[in-house]
Motif scaffolding. Structure first.
Motif, PDB file in Angstrom:
ATOM      1  N   UNK A 193      -7.169 -13.208 -21.684  1.00 53.02           N
ATOM      2  CA  UNK A 193      -7.712 -14.216 -20.774  1.00 53.02           C
ATOM      3  C   UNK A 193      -6.787 -14.514 -19.610  1.00 53.02           C
ATOM      4  N   UNK A 194      -5.477 -14.448 -19.835  1.00 55.12           N
ATOM      5  CA  UNK A 194      -4.564 -14.830 -18.761  1.00 55.12           C
ATOM      6  C   UNK A 194      -4.494 -13.784 -17.647  1.00 55.12           C
ATOM      7  N   UNK A 195      -5.298 -12.733 -17.757  1.00 59.85           N
ATOM      8  CA  UNK A 195      -5.465 -11.817 -16.629  1.00 59.85           C
ATOM      9  C   UNK A 195      -6.326 -12.457 -15.536  1.00 59.85           C
ATOM     10  N   UNK A 231      -1.619  -5.450 -17.688  1.00 60.16           N
ATOM     11  CA  UNK A 231      -0.485  -6.113 -18.325  1.00 60.16           C
ATOM     12  C   UNK A 231      -0.131  -7.449 -17.658  1.00 60.16           C
ATOM     13  N   UNK A 232      -0.068  -8.527 -18.465  1.00 63.06           N
ATOM     14  CA  UNK A 232       0.376  -9.817 -17.945  1.00 63.06           C
ATOM     15  C   UNK A 232       1.877 -10.036 -18.116  1.00 63.06           C
ATOM     16  N   UNK A 233       2.554  -9.076 -18.692  1.00 60.93           N
ATOM     17  CA  UNK A 233       3.992  -9.233 -18.956  1.00 60.93           C
ATOM     18  C   UNK A 233       4.804  -9.165 -17.665  1.00 60.93           C
ATOM     19  N   UNK A 234       5.979  -9.816 -17.629  1.00 61.07           N
ATOM     20  CA  UNK A 234       6.597 -10.608 -18.690  1.00 61.07           C
ATOM     21  C   UNK A 234       6.024 -12.025 -18.737  1.00 61.07           C
ATOM     22  N   UNK A 274      -7.192  -6.858 -26.554  1.00 63.77           N
ATOM     23  CA  UNK A 274      -8.415  -7.422 -25.997  1.00 63.77           C
ATOM     24  C   UNK A 274      -9.537  -6.425 -26.237  1.00 63.77           C
ATOM     25  N   UNK A 275     -10.714  -6.690 -25.724  1.00 64.95           N
ATOM     26  CA  UNK A 275     -11.878  -5.885 -26.085  1.00 64.95           C
ATOM     27  C   UNK A 275     -11.695  -4.398 -25.784  1.00 64.95           C
ATOM     28  N   UNK A 276     -10.972  -4.074 -24.719  1.00 65.60           N
ATOM     29  CA  UNK A 276     -10.816  -2.670 -24.317  1.00 65.60           C
ATOM     30  C   UNK A 276      -9.536  -2.021 -24.822  1.00 65.60           C
ATOM     31  N   UNK A 277      -8.737  -2.761 -25.578  1.00 64.81           N
ATOM     32  CA  UNK A 277      -7.517  -2.172 -26.113  1.00 64.81           C
ATOM     33  C   UNK A 277      -6.300  -3.051 -25.916  1.00 64.81           C
ATOM     34  N   UNK A 278      -5.126  -2.437 -25.855  1.00 64.15           N
ATOM     35  CA  UNK A 278      -3.880  -3.180 -25.695  1.00 64.15           C
ATOM     36  C   UNK A 278      -3.817  -3.801 -24.302  1.00 64.15           C
ATOM     37  N   UNK A 279      -3.418  -5.063 -24.240  1.00 70.30           N
ATOM     38  CA  UNK A 279      -3.383  -5.758 -22.944  1.00 70.30           C
ATOM     39  C   UNK A 279      -2.450  -5.076 -21.956  1.00 70.30           C
ATOM     40  N   UNK A 280      -1.390  -4.460 -22.465  1.00 69.71           N
ATOM     41  CA  UNK A 280      -0.431  -3.791 -21.583  1.00 69.71           C
ATOM     42  C   UNK A 280      -1.061  -2.597 -20.874  1.00 69.71           C
ATOM     43  N   UNK A 281      -2.062  -1.991 -21.515  1.00 69.67           N
ATOM     44  CA  UNK A 281      -2.719  -0.824 -20.934  1.00 69.67           C
ATOM     45  C   UNK A 281      -3.913  -1.214 -20.059  1.00 69.67           C
ATOM     46  N   UNK A 282      -4.563  -2.314 -20.407  1.00 73.56           N
ATOM     47  CA  UNK A 282      -5.745  -2.748 -19.646  1.00 73.56           C
ATOM     48  C   UNK A 282      -5.327  -3.400 -18.324  1.00 73.56           C
TER      49      UNK A 282
END
Length: 281
Positions: free
Chosen positions: A151-153, A192-195, A182-190
């Motif tokens: 969500x924080x995307x 990424x909100x990091x850091x 998330x629904x489509x997979x790892x957030x880092x790959x969809x």
């Protein structure tokens, strides 16, 4: 918090997880993965931290709760039922046409729901508004919110975080259910909100990182957040999507898929085994 109290909270979490599985199975739709990952946070808030009254859901001085990741309503509904806001039997009608328990929480129909949510990013903005209202009305209630890490995307989330810091909303305590999927997979790959920690701190929030399945850590983090004098607090809860059901854990496919009969039976058996273990402690 002593072991007896911890055991009570673990039991509530497991019962709520059981409700999640039954609700989504009976509806043949819903979002079990993120509901299961947030169950321990919701448990601690409703059964150890929040000032609420099931006999008076609109009590003016109650603490407020906003499930910003509104698709995870089964976890919230399970907690509300266990708290006594409505009969637990209603959970089996989740998402049915004749039920008040819609797929996303509705403040019009569900006692104990403070904000209708579902459009990702909007819930935290509503929570900011509630916290501002509390300041203006000189009330001592706290506003709690839970966001998803997918969500924080949404850009609106960051506008809300900026506003909360600007208005020094130390009566706002938010949790990030950081399960990394998330629904489509790892957030880092969809997307990424990091850091995440650095970004939220840069927006003027206090940040606490915890194990989101450790009830004591969740409670201690809330106590620490309440010490803030002029900042909102984000508690980043490291969690496991599908927590508590072995074959759902860390599997993105369970974001929005209901179990079939065989899967439902296996999940309930696993959760009943956990409950039996807790009863023996």
């Amino acid at each position: 918090m002593d072991e007896k109290r911890l055991n009570e909270l673990r039991r509530y979490s497991t019962v709520i997880r059981r409700h999640i599985i039954e609700a989504v199975y009976n509806a043949k739709s819903g979002h079990p993965g993120g509901s299961l990952s947030s169950a321990d946070i919701i448990t601690v808030l409703f059964f150890n931290e929040m000032r609420v009254d099931p006999t008076n859901p609109a009590w003016e001085d109650r603490d407020r709760f906003v499930l910003s990741k509104g698709h995870c309503s089964p976890a919230l509904y399970g907690a509300l039922a266990e708290k006594g806001f409505f009969p637990a039997e209603e959970l089996l009608k989740f998402r049915h046409i004749d039920s008040f328990l819609e797929g996303h929480p509705s403040m019009r129909y569900v006692p104990g729901v403070d904000m209708s949510t579902g459009s990702l990013g909007q819930g935290i903005s509503a929570a900011v508004g509630m916290a501002i209202a509390g300041k203006l009305d000189k009330k001592d209630y706290y506003v709690y919110a839970i966001l998803g890490d997918g969500e924080i995307q949404e850009g609106q989330v960051w506008e809300a975080l900026m506003s909360a810091s600007h208005y020094k909303l130390n009566n706002l305590i938010a949790f990030l259910d950081h399960n990394h999927l998330q629904i489509d997979g790892n957030i880092a790959e969809v997307m990424s909100p990091e850091p995440v920690v650095d970004k939220i701190r840069a927006f003027g929030w206090d940040v606490i990182t915890i194990d989101g399945h450790d009830h004591r850590q969740i409670s201690d983090a809330v106590s620490e957040a309440k010490k803030s004098q002029d900042r909102p607090t984000m508690i980043i809860a490291e969690t496991i999507k599908g927590k508590g059901v072995s074959f759902m854990e860390n599997v993105a496919g369970w974001h929005g898929s209901p179990p079939n009969k065989e899967q439902r039976d296996k999940a309930i058996a696993e959760l009943d085994a956990i409950l039996a273990g807790l009863e023996g402690e």
